[in-house]
Design an enzyme around this catalytic site. Structure first.
Site, mmCIF file in Angstrom:
data_model
loop_
_atom_site.group_PDB
_atom_site.id
_atom_site.type_symbol
_atom_site.label_atom_id
_atom_site.label_comp_id
_atom_site.label_asym_id
_atom_site.label_seq_id
_atom_site.Cartn_x
_atom_site.Cartn_y
_atom_site.Cartn_z
ATOM 1 N N LYS A 128 76.909 -44.935 -77.386
ATOM 2 C CA LYS A 128 75.792 -45.819 -77.733
ATOM 3 C C LYS A 128 76.189 -46.551 -79.018
ATOM 4 O O LYS A 128 76.323 -45.941 -80.081
ATOM 5 C CB LYS A 128 74.522 -45.007 -77.950
ATOM 6 C CG LYS A 128 73.313 -45.880 -78.209
ATOM 7 C CD LYS A 128 72.037 -45.067 -78.143
ATOM 8 C CE LYS A 128 70.816 -45.956 -78.207
ATOM 9 N NZ LYS A 128 70.769 -46.816 -79.382
ATOM 10 N N ARG A 149 66.320 -58.371 -78.520
ATOM 11 C CA ARG A 149 65.343 -57.521 -77.844
ATOM 12 C C ARG A 149 63.914 -57.846 -78.301
ATOM 13 O O ARG A 149 62.977 -57.846 -77.531
ATOM 14 C CB ARG A 149 65.640 -56.049 -78.153
ATOM 15 C CG ARG A 149 64.721 -55.088 -77.388
ATOM 16 C CD ARG A 149 64.688 -53.710 -78.041
ATOM 17 N NE ARG A 149 65.947 -53.020 -77.968
ATOM 18 C CZ ARG A 149 66.304 -52.211 -76.981
ATOM 19 N NH1 ARG A 149 65.492 -52.018 -75.980
ATOM 20 N NH2 ARG A 149 67.463 -51.602 -77.004
ATOM 21 N N CYS A 453 36.934 -45.855 -98.039
ATOM 22 C CA CYS A 453 38.275 -45.610 -98.601
ATOM 23 C C CYS A 453 39.146 -46.850 -98.386
ATOM 24 O O CYS A 453 39.479 -47.184 -97.241
ATOM 25 C CB CYS A 453 38.920 -44.400 -97.930
ATOM 26 S SG CYS A 453 40.592 -44.107 -98.529
HETATM 27 O O1 I6G Z 1 69.634 -49.651 -76.216
HETATM 28 C C1 I6G Z 1 70.528 -49.319 -75.298
HETATM 29 C C2 I6G Z 1 71.825 -49.047 -75.659
HETATM 30 C C3 I6G Z 1 72.759 -48.698 -74.690
HETATM 31 C C4 I6G Z 1 70.129 -49.256 -73.944
HETATM 32 C C5 I6G Z 1 71.069 -48.904 -72.960
HETATM 33 C C6 I6G Z 1 72.398 -48.620 -73.366
HETATM 34 O O2 I6G Z 1 73.244 -48.291 -72.387
HETATM 35 C C7 I6G Z 1 74.548 -47.946 -72.757
HETATM 36 N N1 I6G Z 1 70.712 -48.834 -71.667
HETATM 37 C C8 I6G Z 1 69.454 -49.094 -71.330
HETATM 38 C C9 I6G Z 1 69.062 -48.970 -69.901
HETATM 39 C C10 I6G Z 1 68.498 -49.442 -72.278
HETATM 40 N N2 I6G Z 1 68.847 -49.534 -73.585
HETATM 41 C C11 I6G Z 1 67.090 -49.730 -71.905
#
Ligand code: I6G
Length: 706
Positions: A128, A149, A453
């Site tokens: 990631k 996004r 408050c």
């Molecule tokens: O934010 C994201 C980073 C990496 C992702 C993602 C991802 O796949 C490697 N895949 C999805 C399906 C989503 N966000 C929604």
């Protein structure tokens, strides 16, 4: 330009001619400004031409040409990015923080699909990237726009900037007619260091980490700045497509790679939770030498047909999860403990720290959760940190995981100052001096001041204008705070009365520092735009305790209109009567949320404030999206007994996706009972009430083709 035809009224031919005219005007204006240093039109006129050009392009994306003024660099910056509505929402991912969560993910996927543990189920696993997500829309192989996004529904149009990134092809050969590629923009460690060195040498802002540098570089109004920054892009997925890319996630990624996108070389196929965890360990061991930041490993069900069946929860897919790397840690000294009062009156202790770098970010504040946490006690009185309390002057261990607020994990007793005293948590609200009390069983101490408050009122207003609530352009937390201090906004309804008061001279916005005629009228425009609000957003915006974004959506879907919702809440009595039963019958609403809702609608002052607000609004009913002409839209269905063709979770998810409400109990409001083998009292009650009852096959036949 008052004589211009409105963009909405242009047909394609007129739009094309108008784009050519605007291009010529803007090009002449650019030459006069940049080449001759002799502007011929004002900045405002220039911006208006550019906006019209962009609006037409947004309506007719196929008319966007690479020569469009939108992609010209070096022009006067526009006053913000155009917005792009994502054709398929850009959701986020759920998180796994340890091996157990990964096993839990695999188990819940299998449970949903009814696949036993001993049967192989393939997943992809890939790093990631710690950057920012970007969606690229290609039509007939040509890049037509790029959007961040944003809030997942609407992003910023960064097309001109994306075109400057070498990893992003302008043209694709052999791609589906419509293809939206999604991926992550990032900066390598090497490029980040070089950029910061350059910035420092030019006395310009340096960046805390590669992610901030990538975000700051992509979100530039002037694309020539982006083009000077070394950004990269990995493709990881897709949004709208005119035809499937492949049958599996892995093949789809390979296809994106063949089309010219960089895809992560560490993407691998795994067949069990154990294999996923094994690949995670392998990626983790390579983390320091990859040359770019990653913050975890993403797992996705490989079979795209299974992904479709699994579908989505309200904000995350069921078929994917991000397994995050452990939090980064650092030791520092606790300088002070401040108490913040939230919108529900919760007193939250915040640690003020001697600044320390944790994973590349300077941290000077961290949450201390609540008074028990400071005292070394966890939920139900158990000990945490072996019972060590936290005192002013202590050395504390701070950690941060991803973007979440840093936390204090531990304390070093060996370094405790000799005179350090146990922290005494306030029993009086520091903001309004009302009593702050703890209800039995509640970990949080709350101010009892309610609307007297100021902190609670301001926090409620901030919540009201927040992204998932009213999201009013030009009215963020800072502005709300200022308007509150000025006495202009005390409750949500005041926001919608601001313009009247302003025009009648009661309040003079334009004379205030930072506000001119233009910004004031823009603010009113932003406010008026939100007079029409979907029911779910309104319910969430009310800030009722225990009613979060998904709870609000659930309620909106079940009641449909404000009138039905409001009538039900007003007539409901806690733990009594049919309205209470109906509320509790909603799958996902428990007694805590129900009690909080009913209480809010029976408090006189709160109720009056809601009524004043509603008087200013047009509340849009909530219909389930994309339900086509399904016969179950708006119907209430109850499943009972054993289902044999799919799991209960899948049946519920499918029914909801088709616009039905799924309830756990049978009442006069139930439209259908789906009864499998072993159905008992619910089937009996449905028969007594004359409710249409069918078996699983009957249900599937009814929704077939929907
Ligand atoms: O934010 C994201 C980073 C990496 C992702 C993602 C991802 O796949 C490697 N895949 C999805 C399906 C989503 N966000 C929604």
């Amino acid at each position: 330009m008052s004589g211009d035809i409105s963009v909405q009224d242009l047909d394609k031919e007129q739009a094309s001619a108008e784009l050519r005219r605007l291009s010529a005007l803007l090009s002449a204006a650019n030459t006069a400004y940049h080449t001759h240093d002799a502007p011929e039109i004002s900045d405002a006129e220039y911006d208006a031409l550019k906006r019209r050009n962009a609006d037409i392009e947004a309506r007719f994306p196929t008319l966007v040409s690479p020569q469009s003024p939108t992609f010209q660099v070096g022009a006067s910056p526009a006053d913000g990015f155009q917005k792009i509505v994502h054709s398929v929402p850009m959701l986020s991912l759920g998180n796994a923080f340890d091996d157990e969560d990964v096993v839990g993910f695999d188990t819940s996927v299998r449970k949903f699909l009814g696949i036993p543990l001993d049967e192989a189920l393939a997943y992809t696993a890939e790093p990631k990237i710690d950057g920012l997500s970007l969606a690229l829309r290609y039509e007939d192989g040509a890049l037509v726009h790029a959007a961040t996004r944003g809030d997942g529904r609407v992003g910023e149009n960064v097309t001109a900037n994306a075109r400057t990134i070498t990893d992003i092809p302008d043209v694709l050969v052999g791609a589906p007619a419509l293809l939206e590629v999604r991926g992550e923009v990032y900066m390598s460690h090497e490029d980040f260091e070089a950029l910061n060195t350059r910035q420092a040498a030019n006395s310009e802002k340096t960046f805390a980490n590669p992610r901030n540098a990538a975000a700051g570089s992509l979100r530039q109004l002037d694309a020539s700045i982006t083009s000077s920054r070394p950004l990269r892009f990995f493709a990881y997925g897709w949004g709208s497509v005119s035809e499937p890319l492949a049958k599996t996630q892995k093949d789809a990624i390979n296809r994106l790679n063949a089309l010219g996108f960089s895809t992560n070389p560490l993407t691998s196929l795994c067949n069990s939770a154990d294999e996923l965890i094994g690949h995670y360990r392998s990626i983790e061991s390579q983390r320091a030498t990859l040359g770019y930041d990653i913050d975890g490993v993403v797992y996705k069900v490989n079979d795209l047909e299974l992904q479709k069946r699994l579908g989505f929860r309200s904000t995350t897919p069921r078929w994917a999860i991000a397994h995050k790397f452990p939090a980064e840690l650092a030791w520092t000294r606790l300088a002070a403990i401040d108490i913040q009062v939230g919108r529900t009156g919760a007193l939250s202790p915040v640690a003020r720290l001697h600044p320390v770098t944790v994973g590349g970010v300077v941290v000077s504040n961290a949450t201390l959760h609540n008074e028990d946490y400071i005292a070394g006690k966890g939920a139900s009185g158990s000990l945490i940190r072996d019972g060590k309390d936290i005192r002013l002057g202590d050395w504390v261990q701070v950690y941060r995981a991803g973007d979440v607020i840093p936390k204090v994990a531990d304390v070093d007793l060996a370094k405790r100052p000799e005179n350090a005293q146990p922290y005494v948590f306030p029993q009086i609200c520091p903001e309004c001096h009302s009593d702050a009390i703890r209800e039995p069983g509640d970990a949080v101490r709350r101010c009892t001041g309610g609307i007297i408050c100021p902190a609670q009122v301001v926090e409620r207003l901030k919540h009201f204008v927040s992204r998932s609530a009213f999201d009013i352009e030009g009215l963020g937390a800072k502005q709300v705070e200022q308007f509150f201090l000025d006495g202009w906004i005390r409750e949500p309804a005041d926001i919608f009365l601001l313009e009247d008061r302003y025009s009648s001279g009661l309040q003079q916005l334009k004379n205030r520092e930072g506000w001119g005629e233009t910004s004031a009228s823009k603010l009113f425009e932003g406010i008026n735009e939100k007079r029409k609000i979907p029911l779910n957003r309104l319910i969430f915006a009310l800030g009722i305790r225990h009613v979060g974004e998904s709870g609000a959506s659930l309620l909106a879907r079940n009641y449909g209109t404000w009138t039905d919702f409001e009538t039900a809440m007003t007539s409901a009595r806690i733990e009594d009567g049919p309205e209470w039963e109906t509320l509790l019958g909603i799958d996902g609403v428990g007694p805590v949320m129900a009690t909080s809702l009913v209480t809010a609608f029976h408090q006189e002052a709160e109720r009056a404030s809601i009524d004043r607000l509603v008087g200013e609004l047009e509340i849009l009913p909530v219909m389930a999206a994309d339900t086509g002409d399904s016969p179950v839209v708006g119907k209430t269905v109850v499943f009972t007994g054993t289902l044999e063709k799919m799991t209960r979770a899948e049946a519920k998810a499918r029914a909801e996706a088709l616009g039905a409400k799924v309830s756990g109990s049978v009442s006069s409001k139930t439209d259908f009972l789906v009864a499998g083998p072993g159905a008992g009292s619910k089937a009996k009650k449905a028969a007594e009430l004359g409710i249409q009852t069918m078996d699983e096959d009957g249900w599937l036949a009814m929704i077939e083709g929907s």
